[in-house]
Scaffold this motif. Structure first.
Motif, PDB file in Angstrom:
ATOM      1  N   GLY A 111      -1.674  42.739   4.138  1.00  0.00           N
ATOM      2  CA  GLY A 111      -2.868  43.016   3.354  1.00  0.00           C
ATOM      3  C   GLY A 111      -3.914  41.924   3.436  1.00  0.00           C
ATOM      4  N   PHE A 112      -3.918  41.186   4.534  1.00  0.00           N
ATOM      5  CA  PHE A 112      -4.850  40.081   4.723  1.00  0.00           C
ATOM      6  C   PHE A 112      -5.653  40.345   5.995  1.00  0.00           C
ATOM      7  CE2 PHE A 112      -5.538  35.298   5.125  1.00  0.00           C
ATOM      8  CZ  PHE A 112      -6.287  35.201   3.966  1.00  0.00           C
ATOM      9  N   VAL A 113      -6.511  39.392   6.352  1.00  0.00           N
ATOM     10  CA  VAL A 113      -7.396  39.519   7.501  1.00  0.00           C
ATOM     11  C   VAL A 113      -7.237  38.282   8.371  1.00  0.00           C
ATOM     12  CG1 VAL A 113      -9.829  39.610   8.200  1.00  0.00           C
ATOM     13  CG2 VAL A 113      -9.045  41.000   6.297  1.00  0.00           C
ATOM     14  N   PRO A 114      -7.268  38.402   9.696  1.00  0.00           N
ATOM     15  CA  PRO A 114      -7.174  37.213  10.547  1.00  0.00           C
ATOM     16  C   PRO A 114      -8.149  36.125  10.119  1.00  0.00           C
ATOM     17  CG  PRO A 114      -7.081  39.178  11.900  1.00  0.00           C
ATOM     18  CD  PRO A 114      -7.381  39.632  10.497  1.00  0.00           C
ATOM     19  N   ASP A 115      -7.612  34.914   9.947  1.00  0.00           N
ATOM     20  CA  ASP A 115      -8.467  33.802   9.524  1.00  0.00           C
ATOM     21  C   ASP A 115      -8.214  32.627  10.465  1.00  0.00           C
ATOM     22  OD1 ASP A 115      -5.889  33.200   8.551  1.00  0.00           O
ATOM     23  OD2 ASP A 115      -6.652  32.210   6.758  1.00  0.00           O
ATOM     24  N   VAL A 116      -8.369  31.405   9.993  1.00  0.00           N
ATOM     25  CA  VAL A 116      -8.231  30.164  10.773  1.00  0.00           C
ATOM     26  C   VAL A 116      -8.989  30.246  12.102  1.00  0.00           C
ATOM     27  CG1 VAL A 116      -6.046  29.509   9.708  1.00  0.00           C
ATOM     28  CG2 VAL A 116      -5.974  30.813  11.828  1.00  0.00           C
ATOM     29  N   GLY A 117     -10.100  30.972  12.099  1.00  0.00           N
ATOM     30  CA  GLY A 117     -10.869  31.150  13.326  1.00  0.00           C
ATOM     31  C   GLY A 117     -10.347  32.265  14.199  1.00  0.00           C
ATOM     32  N   GLY A 118      -9.428  33.068  13.694  1.00  0.00           N
ATOM     33  CA  GLY A 118      -8.876  34.169  14.478  1.00  0.00           C
ATOM     34  C   GLY A 118      -9.925  35.195  14.863  1.00  0.00           C
ATOM     35  N   THR A 119     -10.884  35.446  13.971  1.00  0.00           N
ATOM     36  CA  THR A 119     -11.925  36.419  14.315  1.00  0.00           C
ATOM     37  C   THR A 119     -12.835  35.869  15.410  1.00  0.00           C
ATOM     38  OG1 THR A 119     -13.415  35.644  12.542  1.00  0.00           O
ATOM     39  CG2 THR A 119     -11.882  37.438  12.020  1.00  0.00           C
ATOM     40  N   TYR A 120     -13.035  34.572  15.424  1.00  0.00           N
ATOM     41  CA  TYR A 120     -13.824  33.936  16.494  1.00  0.00           C
ATOM     42  C   TYR A 120     -13.129  34.115  17.840  1.00  0.00           C
ATOM     43  CZ  TYR A 120     -15.941  30.114  19.219  1.00  0.00           C
ATOM     44  OH  TYR A 120     -16.544  29.373  20.195  1.00  0.00           O
ATOM     45  N   LEU A 121     -11.843  33.832  17.886  1.00  0.00           N
ATOM     46  CA  LEU A 121     -11.092  33.914  19.135  1.00  0.00           C
ATOM     47  C   LEU A 121     -10.931  35.357  19.611  1.00  0.00           C
ATOM     48  CD1 LEU A 121      -8.341  31.355  18.104  1.00  0.00           C
ATOM     49  CD2 LEU A 121     -10.022  30.966  19.924  1.00  0.00           C
ATOM     50  N   LEU A 122     -10.490  36.234  18.742  1.00  0.00           N
ATOM     51  CA  LEU A 122     -10.197  37.603  19.150  1.00  0.00           C
ATOM     52  C   LEU A 122     -11.444  38.400  19.475  1.00  0.00           C
ATOM     53  CD1 LEU A 122      -7.312  38.428  16.649  1.00  0.00           C
ATOM     54  CD2 LEU A 122      -7.117  37.824  19.068  1.00  0.00           C
ATOM     55  N   SER A 123     -12.545  38.103  18.805  1.00  0.00           N
ATOM     56  CA  SER A 123     -13.783  38.831  19.087  1.00  0.00           C
ATOM     57  C   SER A 123     -14.349  38.475  20.453  1.00  0.00           C
ATOM     58  CB  SER A 123     -14.833  38.544  18.006  1.00  0.00           C
ATOM     59  OG  SER A 123     -15.256  37.189  18.044  1.00  0.00           O
ATOM     60  N   ARG A 124     -13.878  37.371  21.037  1.00  0.00           N
ATOM     61  CA  ARG A 124     -14.366  36.916  22.339  1.00  0.00           C
ATOM     62  C   ARG A 124     -13.386  37.210  23.478  1.00  0.00           C
ATOM     63  NH1 ARG A 124     -17.004  34.933  18.432  1.00  0.00           N
ATOM     64  NH2 ARG A 124     -19.055  33.921  18.669  1.00  0.00           N
ATOM     65  N   PRO A 127     -11.607  39.618  26.295  1.00  0.00           N
ATOM     66  CA  PRO A 127     -12.225  40.640  27.151  1.00  0.00           C
ATOM     67  C   PRO A 127     -12.137  42.035  26.538  1.00  0.00           C
ATOM     68  CG  PRO A 127     -10.830  39.180  28.450  1.00  0.00           C
ATOM     69  CD  PRO A 127     -10.570  38.850  27.012  1.00  0.00           C
ATOM     70  N   GLY A 128     -13.222  42.777  26.644  1.00  0.00           N
ATOM     71  CA  GLY A 128     -13.237  44.147  26.141  1.00  0.00           C
ATOM     72  C   GLY A 128     -12.796  44.243  24.696  1.00  0.00           C
ATOM     73  N   GLU A 129     -11.833  45.125  24.459  1.00  0.00           N
ATOM     74  CA  GLU A 129     -11.317  45.343  23.106  1.00  0.00           C
ATOM     75  C   GLU A 129      -9.895  44.830  22.936  1.00  0.00           C
ATOM     76  OE1 GLU A 129     -13.071  46.291  20.659  1.00  0.00           O
ATOM     77  OE2 GLU A 129     -14.868  47.026  21.678  1.00  0.00           O
ATOM     78  N   LEU A 130      -9.466  43.909  23.820  1.00  0.00           N
ATOM     79  CA  LEU A 130      -8.105  43.392  23.713  1.00  0.00           C
ATOM     80  C   LEU A 130      -7.891  42.695  22.370  1.00  0.00           C
ATOM     81  CD1 LEU A 130      -7.430  41.935  27.295  1.00  0.00           C
ATOM     82  CD2 LEU A 130      -6.884  44.200  26.381  1.00  0.00           C
ATOM     83  N   GLY A 131      -8.881  41.947  21.913  1.00  0.00           N
ATOM     84  CA  GLY A 131      -8.751  41.245  20.644  1.00  0.00           C
ATOM     85  C   GLY A 131      -8.685  42.191  19.460  1.00  0.00           C
ATOM     86  N   THR A 132      -9.445  43.279  19.528  1.00  0.00           N
ATOM     87  CA  THR A 132      -9.405  44.271  18.456  1.00  0.00           C
ATOM     88  C   THR A 132      -8.027  44.906  18.378  1.00  0.00           C
ATOM     89  OG1 THR A 132     -11.735  44.754  18.934  1.00  0.00           O
ATOM     90  CG2 THR A 132     -10.566  46.292  17.502  1.00  0.00           C
ATOM     91  N   HIS A 133      -7.469  45.236  19.530  1.00  0.00           N
ATOM     92  CA  HIS A 133      -6.108  45.801  19.576  1.00  0.00           C
ATOM     93  C   HIS A 133      -5.096  44.829  18.976  1.00  0.00           C
ATOM     94  CE1 HIS A 133      -2.538  47.790  21.132  1.00  0.00           C
ATOM     95  NE2 HIS A 133      -2.205  46.684  21.790  1.00  0.00           N
TER      96      HIS A 133
END
Length: 354
Positions: free
Chosen positions: A141-154, A156-162
């Protein structure tokens, strides 16, 4: 905290930080974060230290994340301690990213959540055949933090979203392809690598690590980019699930099932956070956003329920509220991004020592 929970050692020109809670898979406590931050600050100013290295004690991995049981206990009674922990933790993540000396992270074994924060922002990131990296936050019930959104959003393509919406694990090949790591070194060679770093100059560190590096294994995720990019290209979680179910690929079907079992609120906020992060220019800006969502989620029923189901009672049967994706409207999601009275402020200062 026992000072032994972080082993601080200087070997020649190398400053070594070893997370030392192997029975807890080196999960981070608030005091551990402060020790890491203070030591790194001191070593950056020490002309005798040419390189900093972080690794984990024991055989299982670098770090399984933050101490979520402590977050659970605090959330139950309205204790704001987790906010202080996140503030210090995100400050540490920023210091690692800004470190003026080579920062070598040995990402051997399990590296999850907060473990990603103390490693993947380093300048020289080493993975092995044992590496398993994940941002598993939506499962509690949480959201990626510690800069996880920075890393995963960058990635390739939608691999980070997956990876974010399924909380899936990345092996060495996936981690390098997604931009979370740089070099593949066999785990048996790490001890000798550390010894050699003890006599290396700052300019020699990357070259030295490359001598130990081998061709990484292929990224399995990259071979599935076709359906991943197509299905996760939507900006709505329900539409992503629908596309996954209709893709006619077994891996996509399993991904749809996995996402549907996660907290509806968490996956919707996560998707919004990732999309926002693509438009943010720095790690600091992403951490500002993550601090807002983390603090807001502290009072969400899903965070307490998710930790209860996974860590406390271990029944693996969380009862999410709301229970369905359709019940989490845009107005609910928006509340997790609203500025509060307690902002992080990292993006407005050049140094983390203020």
């Amino acid at each position: 905290m026992s000072e032994m929970e972080v082993l601080v050692e200087v070997r020649g020109t190398l400053g070594r930080l070893t997370l030392n809670r192997p029975r807890a898979l080196n999960s981070l406590t608030a005091e551990m974060v402060r020790v890491l931050d203070r030591t790194l600050s001191r070593w950056e100013r020490d002309p005798e230290i040419a390189c900093v290295l972080v690794d984990g004690a024991g055989e299982r991995g670098l770090c399984a994340g933050g101490d979520i049981r402590a977050i659970y206990d605090a959330a139950l009674v309205g204790d704001p301690a987790p906010k202080h922990f996140w503030r210090d933790e995100y400050r540490l993540n920023t210091r690692i990213k800004r470190c003026t000396k080579p920062f070598v992270a040995l990402m051997d074994g399990i590296v999850m959540g907060g473990g990603v924060g103390v490693s993947a922002h380093g300048s020289v990131r080493v993975v092995t055949e044992r590496t398993r990296i994940a941002m598993p936050e939506v499962g509690i019930g949480f959201v990626p933090d510690v800069g996880g959104t920075y890393l995963l959003s960058r990635a390739p393509g939608e691999l980070g979203t997956h990876a974010a919406l399924t909380a899936g694990q990345l092996d060495a090949g996936d981690a390098i392809r997604c931009g979370l790591a740089d070099h593949f070194v066999l785990s048996d060679a790490l001890g000798t690598l550390v010894e050699d770093l003890g006599s290396a100059s700052a300019d020699d560190v990357d070259t030295l690590v490359r001598r130990y590096a081998q061709e990484p294994p292929p990224s399995v995720l990259d071979t599935e980019r076709g359906w991943i990019d197509e299905c996760y290209g939507a900006d709505d979680v329900a539409e992503i699930v629908r596309r996954l179910q209709a893709a006619g690929v077994e891996s996509a079907r399993k991904a749809a099932e996995t996402i549907s079992a996660k907290s509806p609120t968490a996956v919707k906020v996560t998707l919004r956070a990732l999309r926002n992060a693509r438009g943010l220019s720095s790690l600091e800006d992403c951490l500002e956003q993550e601090y807002r969502t983390s603090c807001a989620l502290l009072s969400s029923p899903d965070l307490v329920e998710g930790i209860r189901a996974q860590v406390v009672d271990k029944d693996r049967d969380p009862q999410w509220k709301p229970a369905l994706l359709d019940e989490v409207g845009p107005d609910i999601v928006e509340k997790f991004f609203a500025p509060g009275d307690d902002e992080l402020g990292l993006s407005t200062v050049r140094e983390c020592d203020d």
